[in-house]
Design an enzyme around this catalytic site. Sequence first.
Site, short mmCIF file in Angstrom:
data_model
loop_
_atom_site.label_atom_id
_atom_site.label_comp_id
_atom_site.label_asym_id
_atom_site.label_seq_id
_atom_site.Cartn_x
_atom_site.Cartn_y
_atom_site.Cartn_z
N GLU A 160 -17.70 -46.72 -29.52
CA GLU A 160 -16.84 -46.48 -30.69
C GLU A 160 -17.53 -46.87 -31.99
O GLU A 160 -17.78 -48.06 -32.23
CB GLU A 160 -15.56 -47.32 -30.52
CG GLU A 160 -14.61 -47.22 -31.70
CD GLU A 160 -13.29 -47.92 -31.45
OE1 GLU A 160 -13.23 -48.82 -30.60
OE2 GLU A 160 -12.31 -47.55 -32.13
N GLU A 254 -3.76 -46.65 -31.10
CA GLU A 254 -4.23 -48.01 -31.36
C GLU A 254 -3.83 -48.30 -32.80
O GLU A 254 -4.55 -47.97 -33.75
CB GLU A 254 -5.75 -48.11 -31.18
CG GLU A 254 -6.23 -49.55 -31.29
CD GLU A 254 -7.75 -49.66 -31.30
OE1 GLU A 254 -8.30 -50.27 -30.38
OE2 GLU A 254 -8.37 -49.13 -32.25
C1 LER Z 1 -11.28 -51.10 -31.21
O1 LER Z 1 -10.91 -49.90 -30.62
C2 LER Z 1 -11.25 -50.98 -32.67
O2 LER Z 1 -10.94 -49.95 -33.22
C3 LER Z 1 -11.63 -52.13 -33.47
O3 LER Z 1 -11.27 -51.92 -34.81
C4 LER Z 1 -10.99 -53.41 -33.03
O4 LER Z 1 -11.48 -54.39 -33.87
MN MN Z 2 -10.36 -48.19 -32.09
#
Ligand code: LER
Ligand code: MN
Length: 277
Positions: A160, A254
Amino acid sequence: MRSKLCDMQSCITLSLVSSLKGGPWVLWDDLGAGLRKAAELGFDAVELFTEGPQAGMPNELKNHLNETGLRLAAVGTGAGKVLNGLTLTDENPDIRASAMSFIREMINFGAEYNAPAIIGSMQGVHGGNVSKEQAINWLQKSLVELGEHARTRGVSLIYEPLNRYESNLFNHYLEACDFLDQLPTNGVSLLADLFHMNIEETDIAESIKKGARHLGHVHFADSNRRPMGNGHTNMAPIAKALKEIGYEGCISAEAFAWPDSLTAAQTTIDSYKKYFP
Ligand code: LER
Ligand code: MN
């Protein structure tokens, strides 16, 4: 009734780490209650954030997934950094090694449910005694090794890119795509977190289209990280891009539990149905 309205799947995050209350997860604390709520609202899947691989309560999780019919979409590894201070690019080789074993165990844990692990904050940052080149080199080696490990377990590994306030390695989705192109493994895919992308990209939909080849997971949150619909992200062209590229993965909320967890879950599923009918 489950909202399996298209090839994408609606997903919601559930954190079992109460000490991180206020973080960007929608459902909290109680695995059974959270999964029942997710199923009742019509989500297809759940993404778990736990303290570590042992903290998912495997049997209990299996039973709850069976009962609710939900799928485990992914497992987050961020607790490795936030609770234990582990990153893949720390200058201390012992810490890097511990980060690797933590992630390997998270991969194994998720793989029992056919769910990939996500590497977000555990990628770390460069600075101090660690040059950017060195950090990227360590990250590259780690992703190859962990991606291959994930493949042996029948899952992928999700990397990510994060916004500039959380990491200084890869902030842009397309830079991360180029980075993945160079990796001698196809065990790693990319996460498009719409919150991070809202800070970094010129045009989120364009980046998704151009980098479709690596897309493996989507984090669904508005510009302010509240549930989609509470900020100023223009979601329609992003949803169109995801449909155009034939994305078949999870759209996983999220987001902050704003104004509260249940309202956030409801807002999320409403937005999901609006944009992915
Ligand atoms: C985790 O998926 C994320 O997006 C981060 O910003 C968590 O700190
Ligand atoms: Mn994230």
